[in-house]
Design a protein around this motif. Sequence first.
Motif, PDB file in Angstrom:
ATOM      1  N   THR A 117      50.405 -38.564 -10.235  1.00 42.01           N
ATOM      2  CA  THR A 117      51.279 -38.063  -9.169  1.00 42.01           C
ATOM      3  C   THR A 117      51.793 -39.174  -8.266  1.00 42.01           C
ATOM      4  O   THR A 117      52.712 -38.963  -7.491  1.00 42.01           O
ATOM      5  CB  THR A 117      50.523 -37.037  -8.309  1.00 42.01           C
ATOM      6  OG1 THR A 117      49.329 -37.638  -7.797  1.00 42.01           O
ATOM      7  CG2 THR A 117      50.157 -35.819  -9.150  1.00 42.01           C
ATOM      8  N   SER A 118      51.207 -40.362  -8.326  1.00 40.29           N
ATOM      9  CA  SER A 118      51.652 -41.474  -7.492  1.00 40.29           C
ATOM     10  C   SER A 118      51.597 -42.751  -8.323  1.00 40.29           C
ATOM     11  O   SER A 118      50.522 -43.276  -8.602  1.00 40.29           O
ATOM     12  CB  SER A 118      50.771 -41.601  -6.249  1.00 40.29           C
ATOM     13  OG  SER A 118      51.265 -42.597  -5.372  1.00 40.29           O
ATOM     14  N   ASN A 141      63.812 -43.259 -10.412  1.00 35.83           N
ATOM     15  CA  ASN A 141      62.517 -43.194  -9.741  1.00 35.83           C
ATOM     16  C   ASN A 141      62.620 -42.228  -8.565  1.00 35.83           C
ATOM     17  O   ASN A 141      63.722 -41.903  -8.104  1.00 35.83           O
ATOM     18  CB  ASN A 141      62.113 -44.576  -9.233  1.00 35.83           C
ATOM     19  CG  ASN A 141      62.104 -45.621 -10.334  1.00 35.83           C
ATOM     20  OD1 ASN A 141      61.174 -45.701 -11.124  1.00 35.83           O
ATOM     21  ND2 ASN A 141      63.161 -46.443 -10.379  1.00 35.83           N
ATOM     22  N   ASP A 142      61.483 -41.777  -8.039  1.00 38.36           N
ATOM     23  CA  ASP A 142      61.552 -40.958  -6.825  1.00 38.36           C
ATOM     24  C   ASP A 142      62.087 -41.793  -5.667  1.00 38.36           C
ATOM     25  O   ASP A 142      62.981 -41.363  -4.938  1.00 38.36           O
ATOM     26  CB  ASP A 142      60.174 -40.400  -6.482  1.00 38.36           C
ATOM     27  CG  ASP A 142      59.699 -39.365  -7.496  1.00 38.36           C
ATOM     28  OD1 ASP A 142      60.538 -38.856  -8.270  1.00 38.36           O
ATOM     29  OD2 ASP A 142      58.496 -39.077  -7.522  1.00 38.36           O
ATOM     30  N   TYR A 184      59.146 -44.066 -12.017  1.00 42.65           N
ATOM     31  CA  TYR A 184      57.950 -44.145 -11.178  1.00 42.65           C
ATOM     32  C   TYR A 184      58.140 -43.368  -9.874  1.00 42.65           C
ATOM     33  O   TYR A 184      59.261 -43.078  -9.455  1.00 42.65           O
ATOM     34  CB  TYR A 184      57.626 -45.603 -10.851  1.00 42.65           C
ATOM     35  CG  TYR A 184      57.198 -46.413 -12.046  1.00 42.65           C
ATOM     36  CD1 TYR A 184      55.854 -46.504 -12.416  1.00 42.65           C
ATOM     37  CD2 TYR A 184      58.131 -47.077 -12.825  1.00 42.65           C
ATOM     38  CE1 TYR A 184      55.461 -47.251 -13.516  1.00 42.65           C
ATOM     39  CE2 TYR A 184      57.753 -47.818 -13.936  1.00 42.65           C
ATOM     40  CZ  TYR A 184      56.415 -47.907 -14.273  1.00 42.65           C
ATOM     41  OH  TYR A 184      56.031 -48.629 -15.371  1.00 42.65           O
ATOM     42  N   THR A 185      57.032 -43.095  -9.216  1.00 44.78           N
ATOM     43  CA  THR A 185      57.125 -42.552  -7.866  1.00 44.78           C
ATOM     44  C   THR A 185      57.811 -43.564  -6.959  1.00 44.78           C
ATOM     45  O   THR A 185      58.707 -43.223  -6.169  1.00 44.78           O
ATOM     46  CB  THR A 185      55.719 -42.221  -7.320  1.00 44.78           C
ATOM     47  OG1 THR A 185      55.025 -41.406  -8.254  1.00 44.78           O
ATOM     48  CG2 THR A 185      55.825 -41.502  -5.990  1.00 44.78           C
ATOM     49  N   TYR A 186      57.392 -44.825  -7.076  1.00 44.76           N
ATOM     50  CA  TYR A 186      57.995 -45.926  -6.329  1.00 44.76           C
ATOM     51  C   TYR A 186      58.345 -47.038  -7.322  1.00 44.76           C
ATOM     52  O   TYR A 186      57.458 -47.590  -7.983  1.00 44.76           O
ATOM     53  CB  TYR A 186      57.035 -46.470  -5.273  1.00 44.76           C
ATOM     54  CG  TYR A 186      56.553 -45.419  -4.288  1.00 44.76           C
ATOM     55  CD1 TYR A 186      57.356 -45.034  -3.220  1.00 44.76           C
ATOM     56  CD2 TYR A 186      55.315 -44.807  -4.441  1.00 44.76           C
ATOM     57  CE1 TYR A 186      56.933 -44.058  -2.326  1.00 44.76           C
ATOM     58  CE2 TYR A 186      54.882 -43.838  -3.549  1.00 44.76           C
ATOM     59  CZ  TYR A 186      55.697 -43.464  -2.498  1.00 44.76           C
ATOM     60  OH  TYR A 186      55.278 -42.503  -1.611  1.00 44.76           O
TER      61      TYR A 186
END
Length: 254
Positions: free
Chosen positions: A174-175, A219-220, A198-200
Amino acid sequence: MKYFSIRAALLSVTLLLGLSSSVYAQATRTWVSGVGDDVNPCSRTAPCKTFAGAISKTAAGGEIDVLDDGGFGGVTITKSITINGRGHIAGILVSGTNGVVVNAAPTDVVVLRGLTFTGVLGAQSAVRYLAARYLVVEDSTIEGFAYGINMAITVVNGRMDIRNVQMTNGTTATSTYGLHVGAANSISTISDVSIRGYTYGLTTRGGVTYLRGSTIVANDTGYNNLGGSLLSFGDNMVSGNVVNGTPTGSIPHF
């Protein structure tokens, strides 16, 4: 007769000691092969099976070369060394742990070239940079890790150069972080890098990071600024993320 027996015994011991030192001597260039064996001396004609097996037989400042396609496992690096897989499928597949951990001396230089990192079942970082003077990661692919390349915030005066690396998040975590860079007084250069999913995508936490010719997309958060400076050469694509983010400065073209 006793004199000759003692002399012969001493000569035998000397020969054995010489043989022992030659067997365990470290070479400046060693080799790994998909059909090698870690009991070998890691020579070209008798290669090792894994990077972990070869590194103990490679002198500081030396190089481990890949002879043919294969999976060569994760490794912890504690000295100056080059691992060169260019021209072959030089795989590092790990489960639930790190691919390469760099924990060397403040004067050491580590080069990782032409490697394929694959993480499964909760793999942590493809490359975990804990300590070294200079780390280079080039001509490589990374997939399936919670962190692609992860520079610890505690790295002292670290220098990192990332060139031509394709990074894709293949996890269900989730991260996740593609590039997680930056420590006090660190300098990182990122060129011709692709970061996706990716999340970041790129996170900076300190020091100065230079970005050129790179793609951060899908990415988020494209760029996540937690400190330090990100300087762009103006030839990057940071787009198609939920939040793109912006650099803290730009460098004119020359």
